[in-house]
Design an enzyme around this catalytic site. Structure first.
Site, mmCIF file in Angstrom:
data_model
loop_
_atom_site.group_PDB
_atom_site.id
_atom_site.type_symbol
_atom_site.label_atom_id
_atom_site.label_comp_id
_atom_site.label_asym_id
_atom_site.label_seq_id
_atom_site.Cartn_x
_atom_site.Cartn_y
_atom_site.Cartn_z
ATOM 1 N N SER A 80 49.871 1.597 103.862
ATOM 2 C CA SER A 80 50.043 0.376 103.083
ATOM 3 C C SER A 80 48.672 -0.189 102.666
ATOM 4 C CB SER A 80 50.865 -0.637 103.892
ATOM 5 O OG SER A 80 51.289 -1.698 103.080
ATOM 6 N N HIS A 87 59.567 1.263 103.418
ATOM 7 C CA HIS A 87 58.128 1.033 103.375
ATOM 8 C C HIS A 87 57.418 1.606 104.596
ATOM 9 C CE1 HIS A 87 54.314 -0.769 102.398
ATOM 10 N NE2 HIS A 87 54.297 -1.447 103.531
ATOM 11 N N ASP A 135 61.261 1.779 99.132
ATOM 12 C CA ASP A 135 60.217 0.856 99.582
ATOM 13 C C ASP A 135 60.353 -0.447 98.796
ATOM 14 O OD1 ASP A 135 57.858 -0.523 100.142
ATOM 15 O OD2 ASP A 135 56.656 1.303 100.223
#
Length: 256
Positions: free
Chosen positions: A103, A226, A196
């Site tokens: 991320s 995610h 996601d």
């Protein structure tokens, strides 16, 4: 799990880390926003590296996890500096580095990779989120941040809202990468779930286009979210990392 050590930086920051030595490129795991080195993906990569005799580094950004400090002072620039300081401080027989970024860690991964230059042996992004201070924040909230206010958003992963501090946002806007070519030539592997809800998988496709490297592969997981922290997701991650750092005969096998 290896015990935690601490690196003191010249400006007073103290960075918590865990390191297992070995032979070959060092694998460095970069956590996401408000995450730390105790996550399941970081732990799995660390254990795979240790079992394979590879060096691996986990750490917490300042103000996160076991690293002291105030989270509100954290920025991409500061956290990238911490990655580079740790890599420079540890004794590594092979100076090549493979960065694995989750991320926001995928944004730090790119910034650190640019700084490492020829030392960079590869990148693995997990729902990489470069430029999220731009595309991930509403215009009204950007105006509040520009005025010096902290904004808070619902946190699907915990009871407390997720803060974005004005210093972090301003630093992110100064480090946008998707607006032009990204001068990285090392192999890059990008993993992204198509379900996601935090980082659209199109971001990985944009990133693949912007990277200068000719060796870029994007893997989309149709039912992946995610976090990509299910057992199958983690096995995919381990195989992907292994392909960059291990001889073919020693790579992590697929699940039967």
């Amino acid at each position: 799990m290896t015990s935690t050590s601490f690196l003191d930086l010249s400006d007073g920051r103290t960075i918590a880390y865990r390191f297992t030595p070995g032979t070959g490129p060092v694998i460095v795991f970069l956590p996401g926003y408000m995450s730390d080195m105790n996550g399941s993906k970081a732990a799995a990569v660390f254990e795979m590296a240790r079992a394979s005799g590879l060096p691996c580094l986990l750490f917490d950004y300042s103000g996160c996890g076991e690293s002291p400090g105030y989270f509100g002072e954290g920025t991409l620039t500061r956290w990238t500096q911490e990655v580079l300081a740790l890599v420079g401080a540890l004794e590594m027989p092979d100076e090549k580095v493979v960065l694995v970024g989750s991320s926001m860690g995928g944004w730090v991964m790119l910034l650190a990779g640019l700084a490492l230059g020829d030392r960079l042996a590869g990148l693995v992004g997990i729902a990489a989120a470069p430029d999220f201070t731009d595309w991930g924040i509403a215009q009204m909230d950007k105006a509040m941040l520009a005025d010096g206010e902290t904004i808070f958003e619902d946190n699907p992963y915990g009871p407390e809202p997720t803060p974005t501090h004005p210093g972090f946002w301003a630093d992110g806007q100064a480090n946008l990468l998707l607006e032009g070519p990204i001068a990285i030539d090392a192999p890059v592997r990008l993993l992204h779930g198509q379900r996601d809800e935090d980082v659209p998988f199109d971001i990985s496709l944009q990133l693949a286009e912007r990277l200068r490297s000719a060796d870029v592969q994007v893997t989309l997981i149709k039912d992946g979210d995610h976090r990509l922290s299910r057992d199958g997701d983690i096995q995919l991650l381990l195989r992907t990392v292994a392909q960059l750092v291990l001889p073919r005969a020693a790579q992590v096998p697929s699940e039967s």
